[in-house]
Design a protein around this motif. Sequence first.
Motif, PDB file in Angstrom:
ATOM      1  N   ASP A  96       0.868  -1.183   0.000  1.00 34.13           N
ATOM      2  CA  ASP A  96       0.000   0.000   0.000  1.00 34.13           C
ATOM      3  C   ASP A  96       0.904   1.231   0.000  1.00 34.13           C
ATOM      4  O   ASP A  96       1.481   1.600   1.033  1.00 34.13           O
ATOM      5  CB  ASP A  96      -0.909  -0.014   1.228  1.00 34.13           C
ATOM      6  N   ASP A  98       0.339   4.474  -0.315  1.00 32.48           N
ATOM      7  CA  ASP A  98      -0.059   5.614   0.514  1.00 32.48           C
ATOM      8  C   ASP A  98       0.287   5.394   1.986  1.00 32.48           C
ATOM      9  O   ASP A  98       0.825   6.281   2.641  1.00 32.48           O
ATOM     10  CB  ASP A  98      -1.558   5.902   0.365  1.00 32.48           C
ATOM     11  N   LYS A  99      -0.016   4.209   2.497  1.00 36.42           N
ATOM     12  CA  LYS A  99       0.293   3.907   3.904  1.00 36.42           C
ATOM     13  C   LYS A  99       1.802   3.873   4.133  1.00 36.42           C
ATOM     14  O   LYS A  99       2.295   4.381   5.142  1.00 36.42           O
ATOM     15  CB  LYS A  99      -0.326   2.580   4.320  1.00 36.42           C
ATOM     16  N   LYS A 138       4.852   0.350  -8.381  1.00 40.47           N
ATOM     17  CA  LYS A 138       4.379   0.976  -7.138  1.00 40.47           C
ATOM     18  C   LYS A 138       5.559   1.331  -6.230  1.00 40.47           C
ATOM     19  O   LYS A 138       5.607   2.416  -5.651  1.00 40.47           O
ATOM     20  CB  LYS A 138       3.428   0.030  -6.388  1.00 40.47           C
TER      21      LYS A 138
END
Length: 170
Positions: A96, A98-99, A138
């Motif tokens: 993830d 963003d996290k 990512k």
Amino acid sequence: MKQIILITGGARSGKSKHAEKLALTLSDNPVYLATARIWDDEFKQRVLRHQRDRGPEWTNLEEEKWLSSHSLANRVILIDCVTLWCTNFFFDLQADVDKALQAVKEEFDKLVSQEATFIFVTNEIGMGATSENEIQRKFTDLQGWVNQYIAARADKVVLMVSGIPVNVKE
């Protein structure tokens, strides 16, 4: 005096060696804060080689994620490396972005709130081709955003090119 220095570049560009030399010019007993997580035997051998290459003048600490948990006031600290540090958050947070980005920024801010000289080593992994692998894309995004975050707060940024330091920000 508080100072943040970022040393960036590609694989085998001389980042760590340059950072080590710099740290030793700033302190007789710098701290080496290693962020590596041992993934396999080949990587373990790399880590052992790095440890052998450092002399007794270094205070060696190993910390995969929570760098600010160490009291480092008034020291010269070499953090090697941001890329492995980000990798630990990225995988622990199930990719993830963003996290992971939020967690890294928060931990960075806590760490550099200490009165010390920080030398961060990182990789410019986004300078190559765009990967066909979604996870790699990512992670490249995460790494690029973290590098930008640190560089914006750094007093000095050095880009290593084929073993040659190029001052980007002074």
